[in-house]
Design a protein around this motif. Structure first.
Motif, short mmCIF file in Angstrom:
data_model
loop_
_atom_site.label_atom_id
_atom_site.label_comp_id
_atom_site.label_asym_id
_atom_site.label_seq_id
_atom_site.Cartn_x
_atom_site.Cartn_y
_atom_site.Cartn_z
N LEU A 1 0.81 -1.22 0.00
CA LEU A 1 0.00 0.00 0.00
C LEU A 1 0.84 1.27 0.00
N SER A 2 2.01 1.24 0.63
CA SER A 2 2.84 2.44 0.72
C SER A 2 3.81 2.60 -0.45
N SER A 3 4.05 1.49 -1.20
CA SER A 3 5.02 1.47 -2.30
C SER A 3 6.46 1.68 -1.82
N GLU A 4 6.71 1.52 -0.52
CA GLU A 4 8.06 1.59 0.01
C GLU A 4 8.82 0.31 -0.34
N VAL A 5 10.15 0.40 -0.34
CA VAL A 5 10.99 -0.77 -0.60
C VAL A 5 12.14 -0.79 0.41
N ILE A 6 12.61 -1.99 0.72
CA ILE A 6 13.80 -2.20 1.54
C ILE A 6 14.66 -3.24 0.85
N ASP A 7 15.96 -3.01 0.79
CA ASP A 7 16.88 -3.93 0.14
C ASP A 7 17.58 -4.81 1.17
N ILE A 8 17.80 -6.05 0.79
CA ILE A 8 18.53 -7.02 1.61
C ILE A 8 19.54 -7.73 0.73
N THR A 9 20.75 -7.92 1.23
CA THR A 9 21.74 -8.77 0.58
C THR A 9 21.97 -9.99 1.46
N VAL A 10 21.89 -11.16 0.86
CA VAL A 10 22.20 -12.41 1.56
C VAL A 10 23.46 -12.98 0.94
N ALA A 11 24.50 -13.19 1.76
CA ALA A 11 25.79 -13.64 1.24
C ALA A 11 26.44 -14.60 2.22
N PRO A 12 27.32 -15.48 1.73
CA PRO A 12 28.04 -16.38 2.63
C PRO A 12 29.08 -15.63 3.44
N THR A 13 29.23 -16.03 4.72
CA THR A 13 30.27 -15.49 5.59
C THR A 13 30.94 -16.67 6.29
N GLU A 14 31.96 -16.39 7.09
CA GLU A 14 32.62 -17.46 7.83
C GLU A 14 31.71 -18.07 8.88
#
Length: 398
Positions: free
Chosen positions: A39-52
């Motif tokens: 409804l708000s048209s907002e967006v949030i970005d997420i990065t998923v990556a391998p770590t130790e």
């Protein structure tokens, strides 16, 4: 993401290793995720990556940093991509999952998946909805009014005023006696909902059923049904078709075309207060916003519902306070107190059947069933949480 299915996610590099007889490195891909709010048209970005320490998240939203992701890429219902996050290690955020999300893979390039997701449950309409959930446990709720072309409601078990409610996990349709949840075993397609009809007395289900087929949807978008509906409803009502099924073995019969609107009820309150309290004497209304939060209007002022963990004993309040029977607001003219509206005539959760944590559905049901809802005003001290009854009220839907 770490896939819950087998085999685990393989990249193109992994496949090249397999073709040479070498062992691949499972789940070494990245995911660039865009979470979209309907409804708000907002967006949030997420990065998923391998770590130790395993796969972890990085996000522009602080609470989504360094979390443990899980999900399925293109292997959920109808090949939907599913995603969720849990706190990692000892950094537990109340021990709860931080919501679930679903959508579709947009592309893949050089070891990176690009994915669009929408909130699934709770179905957050905006970032503010999500903030309220994390801070207070407040789950957004959506009410829909279903208006049928066929005016003969009785044969399929619907009342004259037909409503459907959802928070993202299930859909509930109000029948003659109560709300009934969707039955996921019976679908015509991805945009149909099947509801068991009611047996006489409302204590059990019959073999009959109602199917609501929702039109005006983009079938190319692999999104949760509720978020898809909300996206489309931003541009106006959507149409649908109601079918009636006599039994599990019978073919559904067309009953009526219908129109579906996002609905926000308004109630008029007639209040009687103790003479020592000058608040809330007349011209009081209770309404709801699009996500099911209550709004109190008094003397030209607006007081939004406060979603807060009050956490104190409800001594002296009878019948007992339950989640679907009260709403809290700022007390008009006195910042040291809350104003509590207790809808004391809303008593039996069995009438609501699964929607019993949703105030908006409880009030809709009881206003249609009994016409008038009775209640009490309480003044709550914000510091010591003492309660004092300041009046009574009766309320009816406008």
């Amino acid at each position: 993401m770490v896939g819950r299915t087998s085999p685990n996610i393989l990249t193109v590099d992994d496949l090249n290793l397999l073709s040479r007889g070498d062992e691949p490195e499972f789940n070494m891909h990245e995911s660039q995720i865009t979470v979209r709010f309907p409804l708000s048209s907002e967006v949030i970005d997420i990065t998923v990556a391998p770590t130790e320490n395993g796969r972890r998240t990085t996000s522009s939203y602080p609470l989504w940093n360094d979390l443990d992701p899980f999900g399925n890429i293109c292997s959920g219902y109808a090949n939907m991509t599913e995603f969720g996050m849990m706190p990692s290690g000892e950094d537990l955020y109340r021990g709860i999952q931080l919501g679930s999300f679903a959508g579709d893979v947009q592309s893949y390039s050089y070891g990176t998946y690009y994915i669009d997701l929408w909130p699934k449950y709770p179905c957050f309409a905006s970032v503010q909805n999500m903030d309220d959930f994390y801070e207070y446990g407040s789950i957004p709720v959506y009410m829909f009014r279903i208006e049928m072309d066929n005016e003969d409601y009785w044969p399929i078990g619907l009342p004259e005023e037909a409503y459907m409610v959802s928070a993202g996990r299930d859909f509930y349709l109000r029948g003659r006696q109560r709300y009934v949840s969707e039955d996921t075993r019976r679908y015509l397609d991805n945009f149909s909902l099947f509801f068991r009809a009611f047996a006489s007395g409302g204590s059990s289900y019959s073999s009959r059923g109602i199917i609501l087929k929702i039109n005006d949807m983009d079938r190319a978008l692999n999104r949760p049904l509720l978020t898809t509906m909300l996206e489309v409803l931003k541009d106006g009502p959507i149409s649908g078709i109601l079918y009636f099924s006599e039994s599990d073995d019978s073919e559904p019969e067309l009953y009526s075309e219908c129109t579906i609107n996002l609905y926000t009820p308004i109630f008029e309150i007639a209040a009687t207060c103790d003479t020592t309290h000058d608040a809330l004497i007349n011209e009081v209304t209770l309404s709801f916003n699009d996500t099911g939060s209550a709004i109190l209007e008094y003397d030209g002022r607006t007081f939004p519902q406060i979603h807060t963990n009050l956490g104190f004993p409800w001594s002296g309040i009878h019948p007992p306070i339950r989640q679907y029977t009260y709403a809290v607001f700022d007390y008009p003219g006195d910042g040291d107190y809350y104003l509590l509206l207790h809808f004391s005539s809303v008593r039996q959760a069995t009438y609501i059947d699964g929607a019993d944590d949703m105030l908006i559905s409880a009030l809709i049901h009881h206003s249609i069933k009994d016409s008038i809802i009775e209640g009490k005003f309480f003044k709550l001290n914000r510091t010591i949480f003492e309660t004092e009854q300041v009046g009574t009220f009766s309320m009816s839907k406008i």
